[in-house]
Scaffold this active site. Structure first.
Site, PDB file in Angstrom:
ATOM      1  N   GLY A 193       0.841  -1.191   0.000  1.00  0.00           N
ATOM      2  CA  GLY A 193       0.000   0.000   0.000  1.00  0.00           C
ATOM      3  C   GLY A 193       0.872   1.235   0.000  1.00  0.00           C
ATOM      4  O   GLY A 193       2.078   1.159   0.310  1.00  0.00           O
TER       5      GLY A 193
ATOM      6  N   GLN B 272       3.164   9.978   1.035  1.00  0.00           N
ATOM      7  CA  GLN B 272       4.464   9.348   0.769  1.00  0.00           C
ATOM      8  C   GLN B 272       5.066   9.764  -0.562  1.00  0.00           C
ATOM      9  O   GLN B 272       6.255   9.550  -0.788  1.00  0.00           O
ATOM     10  CB  GLN B 272       4.336   7.815   0.822  1.00  0.00           C
TER      11      GLN B 272
ATOM     12  N   CYS C  81       7.491  -0.341   5.950  1.00  0.00           N
ATOM     13  CA  CYS C  81       6.892   0.827   5.309  1.00  0.00           C
ATOM     14  C   CYS C  81       7.854   1.304   4.227  1.00  0.00           C
ATOM     15  O   CYS C  81       9.070   1.299   4.443  1.00  0.00           O
ATOM     16  CB  CYS C  81       6.668   1.925   6.346  1.00  0.00           C
ATOM     17  N   LEU C  82       7.317   1.722   3.089  1.00  0.00           N
ATOM     18  CA  LEU C  82       8.177   2.181   1.998  1.00  0.00           C
ATOM     19  C   LEU C  82       8.937   3.454   2.371  1.00  0.00           C
ATOM     20  O   LEU C  82       9.914   3.802   1.719  1.00  0.00           O
ATOM     21  CB  LEU C  82       7.345   2.421   0.731  1.00  0.00           C
TER      22      LEU C  82
ATOM     23  N   HIS D 110      -2.549   0.982   8.776  1.00  0.00           N
ATOM     24  CA  HIS D 110      -1.235   1.541   8.444  1.00  0.00           C
ATOM     25  C   HIS D 110      -1.383   2.670   7.423  1.00  0.00           C
ATOM     26  O   HIS D 110      -0.810   3.751   7.597  1.00  0.00           O
ATOM     27  CB  HIS D 110      -0.338   0.422   7.889  1.00  0.00           C
ATOM     28  N   GLU D 111      -2.170   2.445   6.366  1.00  0.00           N
ATOM     29  CA  GLU D 111      -2.317   3.464   5.307  1.00  0.00           C
ATOM     30  C   GLU D 111      -3.101   4.674   5.806  1.00  0.00           C
ATOM     31  O   GLU D 111      -2.757   5.815   5.488  1.00  0.00           O
ATOM     32  CB  GLU D 111      -2.972   2.863   4.062  1.00  0.00           C
TER      33      GLU D 111
ATOM     34  N   HIS E   2      -0.971   7.058   7.776  1.00  0.00           N
ATOM     35  CA  HIS E   2      -0.169   7.962   6.941  1.00  0.00           C
ATOM     36  C   HIS E   2      -0.924   9.258   6.665  1.00  0.00           C
ATOM     37  O   HIS E   2      -0.340  10.346   6.665  1.00  0.00           O
ATOM     38  CB  HIS E   2       0.166   7.303   5.593  1.00  0.00           C
TER      39      HIS E   2
HETATM   40 ZN    ZN Z   1       3.791   3.005   5.179  1.00  0.00          ZN
END
Ligand code: ZN
Length: 190
Positions: free
Chosen positions: A49, A54, A102-103, A143-144, A147
């Site tokens: 995701g 981000q 996480c990216l 999680h998303e 963000h």
């Molecule tokens: Zn993340």
């Protein structure tokens, strides 16, 4: 196809409370292009995701997708989902400790997530969805959505000794986590 640079922890936009997208803007070229860029960037990075913060845009939209990813053999599939202005309602006290990555963060760590949630969101056509999510899929949604509130998973790591790099996770923790979480996935079904 436009793969955008992914911001890393420390960039101020990752800490912004993203703004709702007005319903009458969802069909605009700008928002549709943002959604396409999120999908391309998530797939290019092999992520489950990604949220707009981000890639440097503080608007409330995230995309999720889990296919047959050898990197996450324990993760139940999530069809490609575009979530605009998502809201989460936690349904009960049941929680599960998930090892998350996480990216935007070069570490993994354990976070407690609600197991049973309802989500309300608009898709890229502006259609409202109200759906129940459970287990690891519910964790991905939390999680998303975090963000979009400017929150990173590291903020929620209760035990900092669970923090690892990806390489050390693979070397020392991956097998035990997969064993534990596979039992959980089998029990809750997602
Ligand atoms: Zn993340």
């Amino acid at each position: 196809m436009t793969v955008r640079p992914i911001l890393s922890i420390g960039h101020p936009t990752l800490r912004e409370d993203a703004a709702d997208i007005p319903v009458d803007e969802i069909g605009s070229d700008k928002v549709q292009q943002l959604i396409d860029d999120l999908i391309d960037t998530m797939r290019d990075a092999n992520g489950a995701g990604i949220a707009a913060n981000q890639i440097g845009v503080a608007r409330r939209v995230a995309v999720m997708e889990v296919g047959d990813n050898p990197r996450y053999p324990y993760k139940p599939r999530i069809p490609l989902t575009v979530a605009i202005n998502p809201r989460i309602e936690v349904l009960d006290d049941e929680t599960v400790e998930i090892n998350e990555g996480c990216l935007s963060v070069p570490l993994r760590g354990n976070v407690l997530r609600a197991v049973n949630i309802n989500v309300v969101y608009l898709d890229r056509e502006g259609v409202e969805h109200v759906e129940a999510k459970r287990g690891l899929t519910a964790g991905t949604w939390q999680h998303e959505c975090d963000h979009l509130d400017g929150v990173l998973f590291v903020d929620k790591v209760l035990d900092p000794t669970t923090l690892t790099t990806w390489a050390e996770f693979e070397a020392h923790h991956r097998d035990a986590f997969i064993e534990r979480i596979a039992e959980f996935v089998q029990r809750v079904g997602s």
